[in-house]
Design an enzyme around this catalytic site. Structure first.
Site, PDB file in Angstrom:
ATOM      1  N   LYS A  13       0.736  -1.243   0.185  1.00  0.00           N
ATOM      2  CA  LYS A  13      -0.002   0.092  -0.073  1.00  0.00           C
ATOM      3  C   LYS A  13       0.858   1.492  -0.143  1.00  0.00           C
ATOM      4  CE  LYS A  13      -0.926   0.067   4.941  1.00  0.00           C
ATOM      5  NZ  LYS A  13       0.017  -0.943   5.278  1.00  0.00           N
ATOM      6  N   ARG A  88      -5.270   2.945  11.749  1.00  0.00           N
ATOM      7  CA  ARG A  88      -5.017   1.565  12.095  1.00  0.00           C
ATOM      8  C   ARG A  88      -5.992   1.006  12.852  1.00  0.00           C
ATOM      9  NH1 ARG A  88       0.568   1.626   9.755  1.00  0.00           N
ATOM     10  NH2 ARG A  88       1.275  -0.574   9.584  1.00  0.00           N
ATOM     11  N   ARG A 127      11.861  -6.937   1.181  1.00  0.00           N
ATOM     12  CA  ARG A 127      11.786  -5.456   1.176  1.00  0.00           C
ATOM     13  C   ARG A 127      13.093  -4.908   1.580  1.00  0.00           C
ATOM     14  NH1 ARG A 127       6.000  -2.806   2.965  1.00  0.00           N
ATOM     15  NH2 ARG A 127       6.947  -2.573   5.120  1.00  0.00           N
ATOM     16  N   ARG A 160      14.578  -3.364   7.024  1.00  0.00           N
ATOM     17  CA  ARG A 160      13.914  -2.487   8.330  1.00  0.00           C
ATOM     18  C   ARG A 160      13.969  -3.522   9.343  1.00  0.00           C
ATOM     19  NH1 ARG A 160       9.265   0.814   6.124  1.00  0.00           N
ATOM     20  NH2 ARG A 160       8.046  -0.557   7.780  1.00  0.00           N
ATOM     21  N   ARG A 171       3.162  -8.372  13.723  1.00  0.00           N
ATOM     22  CA  ARG A 171       2.673  -7.108  12.747  1.00  0.00           C
ATOM     23  C   ARG A 171       1.418  -8.078  12.187  1.00  0.00           C
ATOM     24  NH1 ARG A 171       6.736  -3.888   9.168  1.00  0.00           N
ATOM     25  NH2 ARG A 171       4.787  -2.504   9.207  1.00  0.00           N
TER      26      ARG A 171
END
Ligand code: AMP
Length: 214
Positions: A13, A88, A127, A160, A171
């Site tokens: 996103k 969120r 990522r 990260r 998460r």
């Protein structure tokens, strides 16, 4: 145009939000980016946010809501914006709805970028984020043209801490518990649109622009 991007962490996103912001010339407001820049600059907010982020938990609503509502009052938000990573939680969504209603405004669309959980963990391990400007890449789906360095600013790219597999699992469960209820919330407001986020990046983007220009 006022948009919300919904979707699990790693659904892509953020990448889509940046592309939409560039195409429609509206600010891209990412709470994750705001927290990361506070961490980098060593602010009090950054210190507090990091405690939660490193564990894969959400930063408390008290530290998040006012930050975004204040940001939306700035001049560059007059003709719209795209929210990425906010709201969120249901209380965040309610606070946003209430703040907009006070000004006689409402969101246009909440776009859910839908990707099955099975795809998320493998995606996130690929990522890479820039240590300089925060730009994000994917080693397979969206590699940097400069290899291990950022295309934009030339700084090194890293995985990260919160994209490491053990944190990603946490998460994802936080997403299902606290964020997924927003799909029903925005469905009830009649502004939810769902796109298949498992398609190639450009096809996801085409599906989103089709919704916005319908
Ligand atoms: P993101 O870059 O959107 O994936 O966000 C990275 C991390 O920042 C999240 O895992 C949360 O710890 C924190 N964060 C970002 N946005 C929010 C939000 N709206 N509410 C609470 N925590 C957030």
């Amino acid at each position: 145009m006022k948009l919300i991007m919904l979707g699990a962490p790693g659904a892509g996103k953020g990448t889509q939000a940046k592309m939409i912001a560039a195409k429609y010339q509206i600010p891209h407001i990412s709470t994750g980016d705001i927290f990361r820049s506070n961490i980098k600059n060593g602010t009090e907010l950054g210190r507090k946010a990091k405690e939660y982020m490193d564990q894969g938990l959400l930063v408390p609503d008290e530290l998040t809501v006012d930050l975004v509502i204040d940001r939306l009052a700035q001049d560059d938000c007059q003709k719209g914006y795209i929210l990425d990573g906010f709201p969120r939680t249901i209380p965040q969504a309610e606070a946003l709805t209430a703040a907009l209603a006070k000004r006689g405004e409402k969101m246009d669309f909440a776009i859910d970028v839908d990707v099955p959980d099975e795809n998320i963990v493998s995606r996130m391990s690929g990522r890479r984020a820039c240590t300089g400007c925060g730009a994000t890449y994917h080693i397979v789906h969206n590699p940097s043209k400069k290899g291990e360095l950022c295309e934009v600013c030339g700084e090194p790219l890293v995985l990260r801490d919160d994209d490491k597999p053990e944190t990603v699992q946490k998460r994802l469960s936080v997403y299902h518990e606290q964020t997924q209820p927003l799909i029903e919330y925005y469905g009830g407001q009649g502004i939810l649109r769902t796109v298949d986020g498992a398609q190639p990046m450009d096809d996801v983007f085409a599906a989103i622009t089709k919704i916005l220009e319908a």
